[in-house]
Design a protein around this motif. Structure first.
Motif, mmCIF file in Angstrom:
data_model
loop_
_atom_site.group_PDB
_atom_site.id
_atom_site.type_symbol
_atom_site.label_atom_id
_atom_site.label_comp_id
_atom_site.label_asym_id
_atom_site.label_seq_id
_atom_site.Cartn_x
_atom_site.Cartn_y
_atom_site.Cartn_z
ATOM 1 N N VAL A 221 1.029 -1.020 0.111
ATOM 2 C CA VAL A 221 -0.056 0.038 -0.198
ATOM 3 C C VAL A 221 0.742 1.308 0.013
ATOM 4 N N GLN A 222 1.985 1.209 0.673
ATOM 5 C CA GLN A 222 2.882 2.653 0.778
ATOM 6 C C GLN A 222 3.505 2.806 -0.325
ATOM 7 N N ASN A 223 3.720 1.621 -1.221
ATOM 8 C CA ASN A 223 4.263 2.051 -2.763
ATOM 9 C C ASN A 223 3.478 2.326 -3.618
ATOM 10 N N ILE A 224 2.204 2.070 -3.421
ATOM 11 C CA ILE A 224 0.971 2.468 -4.382
ATOM 12 C C ILE A 224 0.892 3.775 -4.025
ATOM 13 N N ALA A 225 0.796 4.091 -2.648
ATOM 14 C CA ALA A 225 0.491 5.879 -2.597
ATOM 15 C C ALA A 225 1.781 6.587 -3.083
ATOM 16 N N ALA A 226 2.748 6.199 -2.719
ATOM 17 C CA ALA A 226 4.108 7.039 -3.142
ATOM 18 C C ALA A 226 4.204 7.188 -4.734
ATOM 19 N N ASN A 227 3.985 5.941 -5.514
ATOM 20 C CA ASN A 227 3.887 6.026 -6.664
ATOM 21 C C ASN A 227 3.071 6.738 -7.561
ATOM 22 N N LEU A 228 1.799 6.768 -6.875
ATOM 23 C CA LEU A 228 0.710 7.493 -7.550
ATOM 24 C C LEU A 228 0.933 9.402 -7.180
ATOM 25 N N VAL A 229 1.440 9.471 -6.104
ATOM 26 C CA VAL A 229 1.571 10.831 -5.602
ATOM 27 C C VAL A 229 2.793 11.285 -6.683
ATOM 28 N N SER A 230 3.871 10.624 -6.696
ATOM 29 C CA SER A 230 4.893 11.023 -7.725
ATOM 30 C C SER A 230 4.350 11.241 -9.008
ATOM 31 N N MET A 231 3.698 10.363 -9.506
ATOM 32 C CA MET A 231 2.974 10.901 -11.007
ATOM 33 C C MET A 231 2.032 11.929 -11.088
ATOM 34 N N ALA A 232 1.534 12.128 -9.934
ATOM 35 C CA ALA A 232 0.520 13.216 -9.962
ATOM 36 C C ALA A 232 1.336 14.500 -9.753
ATOM 37 N N ILE A 233 2.278 14.594 -9.048
ATOM 38 C CA ILE A 233 2.753 15.852 -8.940
ATOM 39 C C ILE A 233 3.928 16.264 -10.201
ATOM 40 N N ILE A 234 4.245 15.313 -11.038
ATOM 41 C CA ILE A 234 4.786 15.711 -12.348
ATOM 42 C C ILE A 234 3.904 15.762 -13.603
ATOM 43 N N SER A 235 2.529 15.848 -13.168
ATOM 44 C CA SER A 235 1.458 15.744 -14.379
ATOM 45 C C SER A 235 0.849 17.219 -14.481
ATOM 46 N N THR A 236 0.627 17.537 -15.877
ATOM 47 C CA THR A 236 0.071 18.855 -15.873
ATOM 48 C C THR A 236 -1.307 18.983 -15.085
ATOM 49 N N ASP A 237 -1.727 17.815 -15.011
ATOM 50 C CA ASP A 237 -3.390 17.937 -14.361
ATOM 51 C C ASP A 237 -3.367 17.861 -12.788
ATOM 52 N N GLY A 238 -2.150 17.192 -12.510
ATOM 53 C CA GLY A 238 -2.040 16.890 -10.907
ATOM 54 C C GLY A 238 -0.997 17.762 -9.985
ATOM 55 N N PHE A 239 -0.396 18.494 -10.744
ATOM 56 C CA PHE A 239 0.551 19.293 -10.090
ATOM 57 C C PHE A 239 0.035 20.163 -9.134
ATOM 58 N N GLU A 240 -0.890 20.884 -9.268
ATOM 59 C CA GLU A 240 -1.407 21.761 -8.161
ATOM 60 C C GLU A 240 -2.680 20.875 -7.367
ATOM 61 N N SER A 241 -3.107 19.907 -7.658
ATOM 62 C CA SER A 241 -4.190 19.020 -6.729
ATOM 63 C C SER A 241 -3.674 17.630 -7.061
ATOM 64 N N PRO A 242 -2.715 17.161 -6.491
ATOM 65 C CA PRO A 242 -2.601 15.891 -6.700
ATOM 66 C C PRO A 242 -3.553 14.597 -6.229
ATOM 67 N N ARG A 243 -4.307 15.038 -5.102
ATOM 68 C CA ARG A 243 -5.192 14.230 -4.463
ATOM 69 C C ARG A 243 -6.626 13.956 -5.311
ATOM 70 N N SER A 244 -6.771 15.024 -6.000
ATOM 71 C CA SER A 244 -7.954 15.276 -6.832
ATOM 72 C C SER A 244 -7.743 14.325 -8.218
ATOM 73 N N VAL A 245 -6.672 14.553 -8.784
ATOM 74 C CA VAL A 245 -6.362 13.625 -9.861
ATOM 75 C C VAL A 245 -6.243 12.250 -9.648
ATOM 76 N N ILE A 246 -5.777 11.856 -8.562
ATOM 77 C CA ILE A 246 -5.504 10.484 -8.017
ATOM 78 C C ILE A 246 -6.840 10.122 -8.087
ATOM 79 N N LYS A 247 -7.708 10.685 -7.016
ATOM 80 C CA LYS A 247 -9.169 10.060 -6.747
ATOM 81 C C LYS A 247 -9.944 10.030 -7.814
ATOM 82 N N ALA A 248 -9.711 10.728 -8.733
ATOM 83 C CA ALA A 248 -10.500 10.506 -10.094
ATOM 84 C C ALA A 248 -10.370 9.341 -10.769
ATOM 85 N N HIS A 249 -9.045 8.896 -10.675
ATOM 86 C CA HIS A 249 -8.630 7.584 -11.656
ATOM 87 C C HIS A 249 -8.332 6.356 -10.847
#
Length: 287
Positions: A221-249
């Motif tokens: 679980v911790q790896n899932i969280a870390a990897n999804l957050v890392s992907m969100a923060i470098i993305s155009t649609d997740g940089f400002e709000s990583p939690r929102s973009v992860i939750k949507a997908h």
């Protein structure tokens, strides 16, 4: 197509059949396959002892077998009923991805929130003259490796074609990624590998998530969280709000409700800890 096969079909098969085989062999020739024509020479050499209809059928079956073998080697398993003309379309469409005139369009389709089979059909609808719905009928399964390869190849092309100020535009994503890696200490990130292989910062979140696909479910679980957050923060649609973009997908990659719930909690905890470290300046873990 080799000349002796073309000459044989001209006298033994219908124009429509000949065109189907010719187009298939043109697709094979484009891949510069070695010695595949030897199989057809052998078939024609035994024609004197075989019914002409059987020879034509062997030409069709052998052509189909070669196409299926190549598609499977590329991570695409076609449906058992797929005809040669449809297999040719799949193979030609895959080959055309590498040279398609606008790689940005390919990446836009790679960012779609779809299963691998549907995603590939959408991509091939760009490089062929067929719709995704038509193509999907002939696709039984697609490996995540195939999607990753398409993203890697296309991302490399996009990076090469970007203007010179691209480096400045991506710097904010790079800085955020470095800070995040510093916050999480020793946890391995899948993105390290893909960044090293050519995937750039600043794509939509689903580009990065589709690199992994259903494999998220097999991680702690911790790896899932870390990897999804890392992907969100470098993305155009997740940089400002990583939690929102992860939750949507996230539900598209994790079916197990227990893992999904634990991952969601871990993501929230991780983002909160990162926010505290960013705002207070308190650093933990290896620097």
């Amino acid at each position: 197509m080799i000349d002796i096969l073309r000459d044989y079909l001209a006298g033994a098969a219908s124009p429509e059949f000949t065109q189907t085989i010719e187009e298939a062999h043109a697709a094979l020739d484009a891949l510069e396959l070695p010695d595949y024509s030897d199989d057809f020479v052998e078939i024609l050499m035994t024609d004197d002892t075989t019914d002409q209809g059987q020879t034509v059928q062997r030409i069709y079956d052998t052509t189909r077998d070669i196409l299926v073998t190549l598609l499977k080697a590329m991570g695409v398993e076609p449906n058992d009923e797929a005809r040669v003309s449809h297999l040719t379309t799949l193979l030609s469409g895959l080959h055309a991805i590498e040279s398609y005139q606008d790689p940005h369009i390919i990446l836009q389709h790679c960012a779609m929130d779809l299963h691998p089979e549907e995603l590939l059909a959408e991509v091939l609808s760009v490089t062929t003259s067929h719709t995704a719905e038509e193509l999907l009928v002939d696709i039984h399964a697609v490996s995540q490796r195939t999607i990753r390869k398409i993203i890697e190849i296309t991302s490399d092309r996009v990076e090469l074609e970007e203007p010179e100020d691209h480096a400045a535009a991506r710097q904010k994503y790079l800085d955020a990624y470095r800070r995040f890696k510093n916050h999480i200490g020793g946890l391995d990130l899948i993105l390290d590998h893909y960044i090293a292989s050519g995937i750039d910062f600043g794509h939509p979140f689903m580009i990065y998530a589709n690199l992994v696909g259903r494999a998220f479910e097999g991680m702690p679980v911790q790896n899932i969280a870390a990897n999804l957050v890392s992907m969100a923060i470098i993305s155009t649609d997740g940089f400002e709000s990583p939690r929102s973009v992860i939750k949507a997908h996230i539900e598209d990659f994790i079916n197990d409700l227990d893992i999904l719930t634990k991952a969601d909690i871990a993501i929230g905890d991780l983002l909160l800890k990162c926010e505290i470290k960013e705002t207070t300046g308190i650093k933990h873990g290896p620097q």
